[in-house]
Write a protein that holds these residues in place. Structure first.
Motif, short mmCIF file in Angstrom:
data_model
loop_
_atom_site.label_atom_id
_atom_site.label_comp_id
_atom_site.label_asym_id
_atom_site.label_seq_id
_atom_site.Cartn_x
_atom_site.Cartn_y
_atom_site.Cartn_z
N TYR A 88 0.60 -1.20 0.19
CA TYR A 88 0.20 -0.02 -0.20
C TYR A 88 0.90 1.21 0.01
N VAL A 103 -9.07 1.00 5.02
CA VAL A 103 -8.24 0.38 4.94
C VAL A 103 -7.59 -0.72 5.88
N LEU A 138 -5.17 -2.30 7.21
CA LEU A 138 -3.20 -2.66 7.05
C LEU A 138 -2.21 -3.18 8.21
N GLN A 189 0.76 -5.82 6.95
CA GLN A 189 0.52 -5.42 5.15
C GLN A 189 2.25 -4.50 5.26
N VAL A 191 3.29 -1.08 3.59
CA VAL A 191 3.14 0.70 3.45
C VAL A 191 4.88 1.12 2.88
N ILE A 226 -3.79 6.52 -0.75
CA ILE A 226 -4.00 5.36 -0.43
C ILE A 226 -3.63 4.72 -1.84
N GLN A 227 -2.83 4.05 -2.60
CA GLN A 227 -3.07 3.10 -3.24
C GLN A 227 -2.84 1.67 -3.28
N ARG A 228 -3.51 0.61 -3.83
CA ARG A 228 -3.23 -0.86 -3.58
C ARG A 228 -2.14 -0.89 -4.62
#
Length: 188
Positions: free
Chosen positions: A31, A53, A55, A58, A60, A152-154
């Protein structure tokens, strides 16, 4: 130094095997988020509200895209200075983020936070944006579209080249290399 090929989400076992200086070719979902998005995330956590989202577990990436050209999934991306996210990073590691990607050194709190949370800090080398860009297979805005390049981009990445700079054992590559350099200077 060892080179690892890892896939997200990163497990504690994968993180524990990493030591500073290791190279990682990361594949899977990460992300991308910068300062403005981080501030909003931390404000939500402080208010005990859910994040847009999840997270937890995840990775970042502190970066931002340039304009997307026709036929591409995203514009050229560049990592941003990791220390700028330090006020937010420990809170997100406590929340459950397992890895952070930026460029450059981090503050001293990050070492302890990585150790306490079995997390890792990676550096993406600045100046290799074309290489990073080529590793991104898809990009989707998932939160804060109003922030434009700071939304925020996936990202789905393949063999995204990284260097371990803060490991889960409390070590900091930048600090240790500076000490090594100073020791060498004092003996000459």
């Amino acid at each position: 130094m060892t080179t690892y090929r890892l896939t997200t989400p990163l497990t504690d076992d994968a993180i524990k095997q990493l030591t500073i200086g290791d190279e990682v070719l990361l594949s899977g979902v990460i992300y991308m988020a910068r300062d403005a998005a981080h501030k909003r995330l931390i404000d939500l956590l402080r208010e005990n509200k859910p994040l847009p989202v999840d997270l937890r577990g995840q990775t970042v990436f502190y970066g931002g895209p340039g304009p997307t050209k026709p036929g591409h999934v995203i514009g050229v991306v560049a990592p941003t200075s990791a220390y700028r996210m330090d006020p937010y990073a420990t809170v997100l590691f406590d929340y459950g983020v397992k890895a952070a990607i930026g460029k450059g050194n981090r503050g001293t709190d990050i070492r302890q936070s990585c150790q306490d949370n079995c997390a890792v800090g990676f550096s993406a080398i600045g100046g290799i944006s074309a290489t990073l860009f080529a590793c991104i297979k898809s990009a989707t805005i998932v939160a804060y579209e109003d922030l434009k390049t700071e939304a925020i981009q996936r990202l789905e990445v393949e063999n995204f080249p990284l260097l371990v700079t803060n490991d889960a054992h409390g070590r900091d590559l930048y600090e240790e290399e500076v000490q090594k350099y100073r020791s060498q200077l004092s003996t000459t």
